[in-house]
Scaffold this motif. Structure first.
Motif, PDB file in Angstrom:
ATOM      1  N   ARG A 135       6.721  -1.294   0.347  1.00  0.00           N
ATOM      2  CA  ARG A 135       5.399  -1.759  -0.063  1.00  0.00           C
ATOM      3  C   ARG A 135       5.112  -1.391  -1.518  1.00  0.00           C
ATOM      4  O   ARG A 135       4.638  -2.233  -2.298  1.00  0.00           O
ATOM      5  N   ASP A 136       5.392  -0.166  -1.883  1.00  0.00           N
ATOM      6  CA  ASP A 136       5.112   0.282  -3.249  1.00  0.00           C
ATOM      7  C   ASP A 136       5.963  -0.468  -4.264  1.00  0.00           C
ATOM      8  O   ASP A 136       5.492  -0.810  -5.353  1.00  0.00           O
ATOM      9  N   TYR A 196       6.735   2.286   3.404  1.00  0.00           N
ATOM     10  CA  TYR A 196       5.861   2.583   2.282  1.00  0.00           C
ATOM     11  C   TYR A 196       6.593   2.430   0.951  1.00  0.00           C
ATOM     12  O   TYR A 196       6.013   1.997  -0.051  1.00  0.00           O
ATOM     13  N   GLU A 197       7.886   2.761   0.949  1.00  0.00           N
ATOM     14  CA  GLU A 197       8.672   2.587  -0.261  1.00  0.00           C
ATOM     15  C   GLU A 197       8.806   1.101  -0.604  1.00  0.00           C
ATOM     16  O   GLU A 197       8.709   0.719  -1.774  1.00  0.00           O
ATOM     17  N   ASN A 253       1.217  -8.566   0.781  1.00  0.00           N
ATOM     18  CA  ASN A 253       0.779  -7.230   1.197  1.00  0.00           C
ATOM     19  C   ASN A 253      -0.165  -7.244   2.397  1.00  0.00           C
ATOM     20  O   ASN A 253      -0.951  -6.319   2.605  1.00  0.00           O
ATOM     21  N   ASN A 267       4.452  -3.943  -4.609  1.00  0.00           N
ATOM     22  CA  ASN A 267       3.198  -3.896  -5.355  1.00  0.00           C
ATOM     23  C   ASN A 267       3.450  -3.760  -6.852  1.00  0.00           C
ATOM     24  O   ASN A 267       2.773  -4.391  -7.672  1.00  0.00           O
ATOM     25  N   GLU A 268       4.430  -2.940  -7.198  1.00  0.00           N
ATOM     26  CA  GLU A 268       4.740  -2.739  -8.616  1.00  0.00           C
ATOM     27  C   GLU A 268       5.374  -3.997  -9.209  1.00  0.00           C
ATOM     28  O   GLU A 268       5.060  -4.383 -10.344  1.00  0.00           O
ATOM     29  N   ASP A 317      -2.200  -3.145   3.065  1.00  0.00           N
ATOM     30  CA  ASP A 317      -3.236  -3.090   2.026  1.00  0.00           C
ATOM     31  C   ASP A 317      -4.465  -2.300   2.474  1.00  0.00           C
ATOM     32  O   ASP A 317      -5.435  -2.180   1.733  1.00  0.00           O
TER      33      ASP A 317
END
Length: 219
Positions: A37-38, A34-35, A160, A41-42, A108
């Protein structure tokens, strides 16, 4: 008597990749996804690269296309078609069997069929078939096919659509599926011969007037 192409050592790498991919379900690693992925995304924002939907098929097309360019393959067109068909059947059974058993959510949130990556499995299957058919005489073609396959997997994560663990496992499934198609080729050839009563050989020919496919049927 039919001699198998199977070699025990050839299952080590694909099974290892699948095993590494399953580590994504282990809690400490699963949380770190999750880290990642985030962060992506950023960093990426709304930018997407859609070429992976098409890039996945480039190695598969090369299994036939390289012959049309004059590169000699290990097997003729009919044998390669049997090899590819068997590989695809194996890939479909493995990928879909796992996807709809595990039901892993995509990063996603669009679906619950993330593990393993089907796009990655498809492109690595094609890359491995290129290696089998052309790699002995032209290793750079195998390197090129595997580079495209790796890029496809990376784009699945970038866009994603998949976790990294999905892509690693998908690569293993693709390679394993291609090798299953190759291992079973002597048996699928014998089965086709029994069903049709003949053997078909197809090869490209070239002349000053153009190119053609030379077909020989042996009863």
């Amino acid at each position: 008597r039919v001699e198998s192409n199977f070699k025990l050592g050839e299952i080590i790498m694909p099974l290892s990749l699948i095993g590494v991919g399953t580590l994504g379900f282990v809690e400490p690693i699963k949380n770190s996804r999750y880290e990642v992925r985030d962060f992506l995304n950023e960093w990426r924002g709304d930018h997407r690269v859609r070429v992976d939907d098409y890039l996945q098929y480039v190695p598969l097309a090369s299994v036939y296309g390289l012959s049309l360019l004059g590169v000699e393959a290990k097997h003729n067109y009919v044998d390669r078609t049997l090899e590819l068909a068997t590989s695809y059947l194996a890939l479909g059974a493995i990928v879909n069997g796992i996807k709809y058993t595990v039901r892993e959510p995509r990063p996603d949130g669009s679906a619950n069929n993330s593990f393993p990556s089907g796009h990655t499995a498809t492109t690595f299957m094609g890359a491995e078939l290129v290696r089998i058919e052309y790699g002995e005489e032209h290793p750079w073609l195998a390197v090129g096919a595997y580079t495209i396959a790796t890029a496809t997997g990376a784009l699945r994560v970038y866009n994603n659509h998949h976790w990294l663990s999905d892509v690693i496992a998908g690569a293993g499934v693709g390679i394993l599926s291609a090798r299953i198609g190759y291992w079973l080729l002597p048996y699928t050839k014998r089965m086709m011969h029994r069903l049709t009563g003949c053997e078909i050989f197809v090869s490209p020919t070239a002349s000053s007037t153009g190119a053609a496919l030379n077909t020989v049927v042996r009863f």
